[in-house]
Design an enzyme around this catalytic site. Structure first.
Site, mmCIF file in Angstrom:
data_model
loop_
_atom_site.group_PDB
_atom_site.id
_atom_site.type_symbol
_atom_site.label_atom_id
_atom_site.label_comp_id
_atom_site.label_asym_id
_atom_site.label_seq_id
_atom_site.Cartn_x
_atom_site.Cartn_y
_atom_site.Cartn_z
ATOM 1 N N SER A 116 34.869 32.074 26.874
ATOM 2 C CA SER A 116 34.323 33.034 27.837
ATOM 3 C C SER A 116 34.978 34.409 27.796
ATOM 4 O O SER A 116 34.427 35.361 28.323
ATOM 5 C CB SER A 116 34.412 32.475 29.262
ATOM 6 O OG SER A 116 35.752 32.439 29.693
ATOM 7 N N LYS A 146 39.606 35.706 33.510
ATOM 8 C CA LYS A 146 38.452 36.600 33.634
ATOM 9 C C LYS A 146 38.911 38.042 33.795
ATOM 10 O O LYS A 146 40.075 38.318 34.032
ATOM 11 C CB LYS A 146 37.592 36.221 34.858
ATOM 12 C CG LYS A 146 37.063 34.815 34.838
ATOM 13 C CD LYS A 146 36.109 34.550 33.696
ATOM 14 C CE LYS A 146 35.769 33.069 33.610
ATOM 15 N NZ LYS A 146 35.190 32.704 32.361
#
Length: 165
Positions: free
Chosen positions: A39, A83
């Protein structure tokens, strides 16, 4: 036991105690983590080892593009995700036609892996105490689009400050 042996033994015990204390202090401020999944590609690859400053946000506030480790249970052996901070309290985020806007301005995101495709349009106002995070591999990321806002004080573990490999 001879006097020299006692002295040597005492020195070894001192070294061991000092090592344990220093290690504990370092681990209180720094977390060693491994990137799991894709990700955050192309910025971080699956398996990269990163260092996380757990103390940074106790002294300061998050900024746009900070890369953070967040408490989130993905699976039984994966309790944190990595993230990028995209939205801060008070921001208005909007996705239109696979383009991301913050406070009405199109974001120039040269760090994302590839152009976003098939993303649903959305509109969010980031509340006080929360951040909005997204992975750099937008087409393959579990992030605030799915899991919602991240509570800054309770769910952000810290800021990534170094990639070991």
């Amino acid at each position: 036991m001879s006097k020299e042996l006692k002295k040597s033994l005492l020195e070894y015990i001192k070294v061991i105690l000092i090592t344990v204390i220093i290690t504990y202090m370092v681990l209180y401020f720094i977390q060693i983590s491994r990137v799991v999944g894709s990700s955050m590609e192309a910025t971080y690859q699956n398996g990269n080892i990163i260092l996380v400053d757990k103390f940074f946000y106790k002294r300061g506030k998050p900024s746009y593009n900070d890369i953070v480790v967040v408490k989130y249970m993905v699976s039984s052996d994966e309790e944190q995700i990595i993230k990028r901070v995209i939205g801060l309290p008070g921001d208005h985020l909007e996705m239109k036609d696979n383009q991301l806007y913050r406070n009405g301005e199109l974001l120039k995101e040269d760090y994302i892996l590839e152009k976003m495709v098939d993303n649903e349009d959305f509109s969010y106002d980031i509340p006080k105490g929360k951040v909005f995070v997204m992975g750099d591999n937008r087409n393959n990321s579990i992030d605030s689009r799915m899991i919602g806002y991240i509570d800054f004080d309770d769910e952000v573990v810290g800021r990534v400050f170094f990639k070991v490999f």
